[in-house]
Design a protein around this motif. Structure first.
Motif, PDB file in Angstrom:
ATOM      1  N   CYS A 260       0.855  -1.186   0.000  1.00 17.30           N
ATOM      2  CA  CYS A 260       0.000   0.000   0.000  1.00 17.30           C
ATOM      3  C   CYS A 260       0.887   1.230   0.000  1.00 17.30           C
ATOM      4  CB  CYS A 260      -0.950   0.001   1.202  1.00 17.30           C
ATOM      5  SG  CYS A 260      -0.135   0.230   2.810  1.00 17.30           S
ATOM      6  N   PRO A 261       0.364   2.381  -0.427  1.00 20.58           N
ATOM      7  CA  PRO A 261       1.173   3.604  -0.435  1.00 20.58           C
ATOM      8  C   PRO A 261       1.662   3.956   0.972  1.00 20.58           C
ATOM      9  CG  PRO A 261      -0.796   3.889  -1.768  1.00 20.58           C
ATOM     10  CD  PRO A 261      -0.946   2.589  -1.052  1.00 20.58           C
ATOM     11  N   GLU A 262       2.799   4.599   1.045  1.00 20.65           N
ATOM     12  CA  GLU A 262       3.404   4.983   2.321  1.00 20.65           C
ATOM     13  C   GLU A 262       2.454   5.808   3.176  1.00 20.65           C
ATOM     14  OE1 GLU A 262       6.712   5.350   5.062  1.00 20.65           O
ATOM     15  OE2 GLU A 262       6.577   4.166   3.228  1.00 20.65           O
ATOM     16  N   ALA A 263       1.691   6.706   2.527  1.00 20.72           N
ATOM     17  CA  ALA A 263       0.813   7.615   3.270  1.00 20.72           C
ATOM     18  C   ALA A 263      -0.317   6.882   3.980  1.00 20.72           C
ATOM     19  CB  ALA A 263       0.233   8.664   2.322  1.00 20.72           C
ATOM     20  N   GLU A 264      -0.585   5.639   3.578  1.00 17.97           N
ATOM     21  CA  GLU A 264      -1.716   4.914   4.147  1.00 17.97           C
ATOM     22  C   GLU A 264      -1.318   4.005   5.302  1.00 17.97           C
ATOM     23  OE1 GLU A 264      -3.425   2.864   0.875  1.00 17.97           O
ATOM     24  OE2 GLU A 264      -3.956   4.685  -0.207  1.00 17.97           O
ATOM     25  N   VAL A 265      -0.027   3.892   5.562  1.00 21.26           N
ATOM     26  CA  VAL A 265       0.456   2.950   6.570  1.00 21.26           C
ATOM     27  C   VAL A 265      -0.097   3.278   7.950  1.00 21.26           C
ATOM     28  CG1 VAL A 265       2.514   2.129   7.776  1.00 21.26           C
ATOM     29  CG2 VAL A 265       2.525   2.349   5.288  1.00 21.26           C
ATOM     30  N   PHE A 266      -0.085   4.558   8.325  1.00 23.53           N
ATOM     31  CA  PHE A 266      -0.528   4.930   9.671  1.00 23.53           C
ATOM     32  C   PHE A 266      -2.005   4.591   9.880  1.00 23.53           C
ATOM     33  CE2 PHE A 266      -2.264   7.875  12.821  1.00 23.53           C
ATOM     34  CZ  PHE A 266      -1.410   7.649  13.881  1.00 23.53           C
ATOM     35  N   LEU A 267      -2.860   4.928   8.904  1.00 27.71           N
ATOM     36  CA  LEU A 267      -4.288   4.647   9.031  1.00 27.71           C
ATOM     37  C   LEU A 267      -4.538   3.152   9.177  1.00 27.71           C
ATOM     38  CD1 LEU A 267      -7.256   5.466   8.958  1.00 27.71           C
ATOM     39  CD2 LEU A 267      -7.138   5.446   6.460  1.00 27.71           C
ATOM     40  N   LEU A 268      -3.857   2.351   8.371  1.00 26.39           N
ATOM     41  CA  LEU A 268      -4.020   0.906   8.469  1.00 26.39           C
ATOM     42  C   LEU A 268      -3.536   0.396   9.819  1.00 26.39           C
ATOM     43  CD1 LEU A 268      -4.853  -1.696   7.086  1.00 26.39           C
ATOM     44  CD2 LEU A 268      -2.589  -1.814   6.031  1.00 26.39           C
ATOM     45  N   GLY A 269      -2.429   0.961  10.303  1.00 20.03           N
ATOM     46  CA  GLY A 269      -1.907   0.547  11.592  1.00 20.03           C
ATOM     47  C   GLY A 269      -2.859   0.860  12.736  1.00 20.03           C
ATOM     48  N   VAL A 270      -3.491   2.028  12.685  1.00 18.68           N
ATOM     49  CA  VAL A 270      -4.464   2.392  13.725  1.00 18.68           C
ATOM     50  C   VAL A 270      -5.621   1.404  13.711  1.00 18.68           C
ATOM     51  CG1 VAL A 270      -6.114   4.132  14.486  1.00 18.68           C
ATOM     52  CG2 VAL A 270      -3.849   4.824  13.717  1.00 18.68           C
ATOM     53  N   GLN A 271      -6.137   1.100  12.523  1.00 16.40           N
ATOM     54  CA  GLN A 271      -7.265   0.168  12.413  1.00 16.40           C
ATOM     55  C   GLN A 271      -6.919  -1.180  13.043  1.00 16.40           C
ATOM     56  OE1 GLN A 271      -8.939   1.775   8.095  1.00 16.40           O
ATOM     57  NE2 GLN A 271      -8.178  -0.286   8.321  1.00 16.40           N
ATOM     58  N   GLU A 272      -5.733  -1.693  12.712  1.00 13.63           N
ATOM     59  CA  GLU A 272      -5.362  -3.003  13.212  1.00 13.63           C
ATOM     60  C   GLU A 272      -5.113  -2.988  14.714  1.00 13.63           C
ATOM     61  OE1 GLU A 272      -5.464  -5.866  11.357  1.00 13.63           O
ATOM     62  OE2 GLU A 272      -6.476  -4.385  10.103  1.00 13.63           O
ATOM     63  N   ASN A 273      -4.535  -1.909  15.231  1.00  7.67           N
ATOM     64  CA  ASN A 273      -4.287  -1.827  16.673  1.00  7.67           C
ATOM     65  C   ASN A 273      -5.576  -1.688  17.458  1.00  7.67           C
ATOM     66  OD1 ASN A 273      -1.263  -1.427  17.870  1.00  7.67           O
ATOM     67  ND2 ASN A 273      -1.336  -0.995  15.671  1.00  7.67           N
ATOM     68  N   ILE A 274      -6.582  -1.062  16.858  1.00  6.36           N
ATOM     69  CA  ILE A 274      -7.883  -0.955  17.512  1.00  6.36           C
ATOM     70  C   ILE A 274      -8.580  -2.307  17.541  1.00  6.36           C
ATOM     71  CG2 ILE A 274     -10.218  -0.010  17.223  1.00  6.36           C
ATOM     72  CD1 ILE A 274      -8.275   1.975  18.394  1.00  6.36           C
ATOM     73  N   ALA A 275      -8.346  -3.121  16.505  1.00  6.70           N
ATOM     74  CA  ALA A 275      -9.101  -4.363  16.334  1.00  6.70           C
ATOM     75  C   ALA A 275      -8.719  -5.440  17.340  1.00  6.70           C
ATOM     76  CB  ALA A 275      -8.917  -4.895  14.908  1.00  6.70           C
ATOM     77  N   HIS A 276      -7.498  -5.414  17.878  1.00  9.14           N
ATOM     78  CA  HIS A 276      -7.075  -6.487  18.779  1.00  9.14           C
ATOM     79  C   HIS A 276      -5.850  -6.047  19.565  1.00  9.14           C
ATOM     80  CE1 HIS A 276      -3.646  -7.285  16.171  1.00  9.14           C
ATOM     81  NE2 HIS A 276      -4.480  -7.183  15.151  1.00  9.14           N
ATOM     82  N   GLY A 277      -5.417  -6.957  20.444  1.00  9.01           N
ATOM     83  CA  GLY A 277      -4.177  -6.713  21.184  1.00  9.01           C
ATOM     84  C   GLY A 277      -4.337  -5.746  22.338  1.00  9.01           C
ATOM     85  N   LEU A 278      -3.214  -5.152  22.746  1.00 11.74           N
ATOM     86  CA  LEU A 278      -3.207  -4.234  23.881  1.00 11.74           C
ATOM     87  C   LEU A 278      -4.015  -2.987  23.531  1.00 11.74           C
ATOM     88  CD1 LEU A 278      -1.913  -3.849  26.708  1.00 11.74           C
ATOM     89  CD2 LEU A 278      -0.075  -2.593  25.574  1.00 11.74           C
ATOM     90  N   PRO A 279      -5.090  -2.700  24.280  1.00  9.53           N
ATOM     91  CA  PRO A 279      -5.973  -1.579  23.915  1.00  9.53           C
ATOM     92  C   PRO A 279      -5.257  -0.234  23.944  1.00  9.53           C
ATOM     93  CG  PRO A 279      -6.998  -3.015  25.567  1.00  9.53           C
ATOM     94  CD  PRO A 279      -5.555  -3.421  25.473  1.00  9.53           C
ATOM     95  N   LEU A 280      -5.653   0.642  23.034  1.00  8.52           N
ATOM     96  CA  LEU A 280      -5.161   2.017  23.037  1.00  8.52           C
ATOM     97  C   LEU A 280      -6.008   2.831  24.009  1.00  8.52           C
ATOM     98  CD1 LEU A 280      -4.678   2.671  19.202  1.00  8.52           C
ATOM     99  CD2 LEU A 280      -2.936   2.037  20.863  1.00  8.52           C
ATOM    100  N   SER A 281      -5.376   3.730  24.758  1.00  3.10           N
ATOM    101  CA  SER A 281      -6.114   4.583  25.687  1.00  3.10           C
ATOM    102  C   SER A 281      -6.935   5.603  24.900  1.00  3.10           C
ATOM    103  CB  SER A 281      -5.146   5.312  26.619  1.00  3.10           C
ATOM    104  OG  SER A 281      -4.400   6.291  25.896  1.00  3.10           O
TER     105      SER A 281
END
Length: 333
Positions: free
Chosen positions: A90-111
């Motif tokens: 995926c384009p470089e500019a989209e990495v952060f948005l995808l990362g946020v989505q995946e971190n929200i979906a599982h694992g250690l919760p974001l505050s």
């Protein structure tokens, strides 16, 4: 970032990507999503887990971690040379948005502060995303995203239309769409809500409101928006694409209990530890769905209704107290 690019990005089916072993020394750590940084305790828990951890997500072009920062640290702590990963194109500019989505979906919760900071960054880079679309990606309510948007310092002119959760482009001010919808309803009274919505560039919910207003003899544009009402507004053309809701986004007030439970079940620190599995089994038997208790209502004898109501309220109060306790711990941790 182009609007169509966002729709395609969120529609990615990451679970279908092949898993490959990559050398740990070839992987770079991406931008952190947590204001407090990594959790050494969570890394130690993952490192101590004997079972195989889920693959991390890596941006192929830059080899930056999109999702799995703590799993990568745990693998390094174990002394591994390689780690299982899914590589994303995926384009470089989209990495952060995808990362946020995946971190929200599982694992250690974001505050809450982490999610608000992530939403602010997404809104700066993707101002044409609607509040609801950002809410799904960042685990906030739509009103919470709107509040974050208002706090962002004034920059370039903001777009007159935004991309919604369904991938369609709609005007920020829906007055023009409401006027157009009222004209279409008058000309095609038998058309469905979705047909009118597609032509007017507004949501089916807004079309329903317009139709109800017309049936009551009211103006299709609410009084609060009359000052912005255009004489004739353009119809926003819909674009293809569909926003994927992976069931992990923590949108306040819109997540069903089973969706939250699925998110918890995807957390390796719960799935692969004895205490975590005990908690998940306990939750599995105590989380109630409306469809479950509505089926049981018919069998409740009238003389037991009040007693059962008291029990339900007491259980609700206990859950509320537990939720407040966990939120206090999160805010002070």
């Amino acid at each position: 970032m182009p609007p169509h690019s966002i729709a395609n990005l969120i529609h990615l089916d990451l679970d279908d990507l092949p898993v490959s072993a990559v050398r740990i020394d070839s992987v770079r750590f991406g931008d952190p999503f947590r204001l407090s940084g990594e959790s050494p305790e969570h890394v130690r828990v993952l490192a101590a887990v004997g079972a195989r951890l889920p693959p991390i997500l890596v941006h192929r072009a830059s080899m930056r971690v999109i999702d799995g920062r703590h799993r990568l640290r745990a693998a390094m702590l174990r002394g591994q040379d390689t780690i299982e990963a899914r590589l994303v194109d995926c384009p470089e500019a989209e990495v952060f948005l995808l990362g946020v989505q995946e971190n929200i979906a599982h694992g250690l919760p974001l505050s809450l502060r982490d999610r608000q900071a992530a939403a602010a960054r997404v809104l700066v880079s993707c101002p044409h995303m609607s509040d609801r679309a950002v809410a799904v990606s960042c685990g906030l309510s739509a009103s919470g995203v709107a509040a974050v948007r208002r706090r962002i310092p004034a920059g370039p002119p903001r777009p007159s239309a935004r991309i919604g959760r369904d991938g369609r482009v709609r005007p920020v001010d829906a007055a023009a769409g409401r006027v157009r919808a009222s004209e279409l309803i008058a000309a095609h009274p038998d058309a469905s809500l979705r047909e009118i919505a597609a032509l007017a560039g507004i949501s089916p919910v807004t079309v329903r409101d317009v139709r109800q207003r017309l049936n009551r003899g009211e103006d299709p544009v609410p009084a609060a928006r009359q000052s912005d009402r255009p004489v004739q507004g353009p119809v926003v053309e819909a674009v293809s694409g569909r926003v994927r809701d992976r069931g992990g986004a923590g949108v306040a007030g819109s997540r069903d209990p089973q969706g939250i439970l699925r998110t918890l079940k995807n957390d390796p620190s719960l799935r692969f530890t004895e205490n975590g599995r005990l908690l998940l089994r306990w939750l599995d038997s105590h989380v109630a769905q409306p469809t479950e208790w509505t089926r049981l209502l018919a069998g409740i004898p009238p003389h037991s209704a009040i007693t059962l109501a008291e029990l339900a309220k007491a259980c609700a109060a206990t859950w509320q107290e537990l939720g407040q306790h966990l939120e206090r711990n999160q805010s002070t941790g």
